[in-house]
Scaffold this active site. Structure first.
Site, PDB file in Angstrom:
ATOM      1  CG  ASP A  50       7.685  -1.021   6.553  1.00  0.00           C
ATOM      2  OD1 ASP A  50       6.654  -1.155   7.183  1.00  0.00           O
ATOM      3  OD2 ASP A  50       8.855  -0.791   7.252  1.00  0.00           O
ATOM      4  CG  HIS A  65       5.910  -0.616  10.463  1.00  0.00           C
ATOM      5  ND1 HIS A  65       7.254  -0.863   9.741  1.00  0.00           N
ATOM      6  CD2 HIS A  65       6.658  -0.942  11.844  1.00  0.00           C
ATOM      7  CE1 HIS A  65       8.236  -1.383  10.518  1.00  0.00           C
ATOM      8  NE2 HIS A  65       8.016  -1.432  11.678  1.00  0.00           N
ATOM      9  CB  SER A 118      11.408  -1.063  12.737  1.00  0.00           C
ATOM     10  OG  SER A 118      10.953  -2.561  12.551  1.00  0.00           O
TER      11      SER A 118
END
Length: 651
Positions: A173, A210, A426
């Site tokens: 990520d 994120h 996600s």
């Protein structure tokens, strides 16, 4: 025979024949034309174009704009099927060509070269495929409603039940806020075992925001806000592999480099699960897509790979879109996850699939030498998990919150304790990655195919949604871990044969689960790529498809409307049905029945042109994020638990 009855039989036969022709005519015509064509043309139709569709388009554009001097450089992924010949080695060492990296685990190389050289490179027989090094982007009460709390309940501090202890989860990520309190163990020691950057920015923190959120969904310890935002596997080891840059984007080569590292180091860190809450538009078939091929190698090596389906379930007008599963979500061996909306309630009675969650079938394809596209058309996602408006860890001063301040939950102002909202597949993906870690802690002998089969078999089918939207249904961790504990751990080459007893008990487990007062039945289904199969023999008898090195879908052949079981892969008592056939170029619209009798309406067109038409992948701020809102789906009411600043250690 009665003439009137004979007439009815003839009429019925003709009607069935017409229906069969209408449904499967394209496949029949394709085969007929292949048989009647010339031999060389027939051979061409069976050979794939070695150059990926997006790369070929790039080369053609370069040729148009640089007719006199076609020297635009492109970055590609080069896959081999044999050792490079001296001639190919010479080409790779020539001026203008640069080998950026060798990926020995995947028999591939990252190469930068002029666009004019791509055709020459693909002409070598030892070259299997040349793919564009495309851009990759991220996509964006849980422990109770998923059933994770149930597998930890009433075990006490010293014996916490299933919490992921000892299992390594690699998070590919945008990095992690390594100082966030969510990543400590009960002794205050960090659980991030290793961090590495693959973006070239030479940092392993999370300026985008994120990765920290994703990692805490899978592994957050719940110290903040009295464990209101507890992760699924709060004591798992964490591998921070940064493949997305400060703006939340990356490249196929970065992802491949990280996967190559995992292949090499998987035993060192006991990496059993990979989480990939990211993807790229899927055009190239999984048979040639370099990331899909790498995922397959890792699954064959015993690593569970969980990937996001994507957030392209509707267009700008709110209409449903089918056929927009992203890569590597198109890979059959991966566990592809869509997003569910829990509406903030613990009971699962009101759960639905979010409108933005990408739907199947997969519309990736390979092109033969005649230019004809051959679509994969697999059923994806495999299952769904909560992914809407989740509150989890926030990295310090990240770009997402800077641009959208309303994403900060406001439950605390301490930098290393902040929590934020995000939506998307996600967020759903690490819920399942954490679940896989709990299963593997409960039974380390499970193969990735077993993990996938158990997850889908125990899932809760959601009413009103077809297989292209929810796969087998919504994640059920209580059922999955309960069943995982019952699977034998003594399988060997000799005992792991089709039909051997699968469980340690002759008693069939109860195939239902109760969470927050709501009881639901398990789906009892396994995804075989083009069809779902059911039967209690999936949990009472060992199936050949549970072995390493095979695809779960290898047990059936779906073609021309005939579904044939393979007794070397599947035992008796397995029912294979509801085959889904979507031929090349077929329009699936109003009134067309696909996947177990469900009518897909809304005038939806499933074709290659609808897969992220503008090439943009919507991030986890949801379909509405661009306008500054955070409600990715129907607005839900959720009471926030504020942080007192005192660490909760009861996890």
């Amino acid at each position: 025979m009665n003439p009137r009855r004979l007439s009815r039989l003839v009429s019925c036969f003709m009607a069935v024949s017409l229906l069969f022709s209408a449904t499967f005519g394209i496949l029949i015509c394709d085969r007929a034309s292949a048989k009647s064509g010339k031999k060389d043309r027939d051979n061409d139709s069976r050979k794939a174009d070695k150059i990926s569709p997006d790369l070929r388009s790039r080369v053609r554009n370069a040729q148009r704009h640089n007719q006199e001097n076609n020297d635009e450089d492109v970055k590609v992924i080069l896959q081999f099927n044999a050792p490079a010949s001296p001639q190919l080695v010479a080409l790779l060492n020539s001026n203008g060509v640069r080998v950026r990296k060798h990926l020995d685990n995947f028999n591939s190389q990252m190469v930068e070269l002029p666009a004019a050289v791509v055709e020459q490179l693909a002409s070598f027989p030892e070259v299997r495929c040349v793919s564009l090094d495309a851009e990759v982007k991220s996509f964006g009460h849980i422990s109770l409603t998923t059933g994770a709390d149930a597998v930890r309940a009433n075990n006490g501090f010293l014996n916490p039940g299933q919490d992921g202890t000892g299992v390594g989860i690699a998070i590919l990520d945008s990095g992690m806020d390594t100082g966030h309190i969510s990543f400590l163990d009960k002794n205050g020691i960090g659980r991030i075992s290793f961090s590495k950057d693959f973006t070239g920015e030479n940092r392993v923190d999370d300026p985008y925001g994120h990765g920290t959120h994703v990692a805490s969904i899978a592994t957050g310890n719940g110290r903040v806000a009295d464990a209101a935002y507890l992760g699924i596997a709060p004591n798992a080891k964490i591998l921070n592999l940064r493949v997305l840059n400060a703006q939340g984007s990356g490249s196929v080569s970065a992802v491949l480099s990280a996967l190559d590292w995992v292949m090499t180091k998987r035993t060192t860190y006991n990496i059993k699960v990979i989480n990939m809450s990211l993807g790229t538009p899927a055009t190239q078939s999984y048979q040639f897509d370099p990331v899909c091929q790498a995922v397959r190698r890792l699954v064959d090596a015993g690593v569970v790979v969980v990937v996001a389906a994507g957030n392209v379930g509707k267009d700008n007008l709110g209409r449903k879109i089918y056929g927009a599963i992203h890569s590597p979500g198109i890979e059959p061996s991966a566990i592809t996850i869509g997003a569910a909306n829990t509406f903030g309630t613990n009971s699962r009675a009101d759960d639905v699939v979010t409108t933005y969650s990408s739907r199947g079938p997969t519309r990736s394809y390979w092109t033969d030498l005649q230019g004809i596209k051959h679509y994969d058309d697999l059923i994806k996602p495999d299952l769904v998990a909560p992914g809407n408006k989740l509150v989890y860890s926030e990295s310090d001063h990240n770009l997402l919150v800077t641009q959208h301040p309303q994403l900060d939950s406001g439950i605390t102002h301490a930098d290393n304790r902040r929590e934020m909202y995000l939506n998307g597949t996600s967020m759903a993906t690490p819920v399942v990655a954490g679940a896989a870690a709990l299963m593997l802690q409960a039974n380390p002998k499970l193969t990735p195919n077993m993990v996938k089969a158990i997850l889908t078999y125990t899932a809760q089918p959601l009413s009103g949604f077809n297989k292209y939207e929810q796969g087998a249904g919504e994640l059920n961790i209580e059922g999955a871990v309960r069943l995982a504990k019952l699977v034998r751990t003594d399988f060997t080459v000799l005992t792991g044969i089709v039909g051997a007893p699968l469980l340690t008990t002759p008693t069939l487990p109860t195939q239902s689960t109760t969470i927050a007062g709501f009881t639901f039945n398990w789906s009892g289904m396994i995804n075989l790529d083009h069809a779902f199969a059911s039967g209690t023999n999936f949990i009472t008898k060992y199936q050949g498809i549970y072995n390493l090195g095979v695809l779960v879908g290898d047990g059936v052949i779906v073609g021309d409307g005939v579904i044939v079981g393979d007794n070397t892969m599947l035992s008796d008592g397995v029912i294979v049905g509801d085959g889904v056939i979507v031929g090349d170029g077929v329009i699936v619209g109003d009134g067309v029945i696909v996947a177990d009798g469900v009518i897909v309406g809304d005038g939806v067109i499933v074709a290659d042109g609808v897969i992220v038409a503008d090439g943009v992948i919507v991030a986890d701020l949801s379909m509405q994020a661009q306008s500054g809102t955070i409600d990715g789906d129907d607005t839900q009411s959720m009471e926030l638990q504020f942080d007192t600043g005192v660490d909760c250690l009861d996890y």
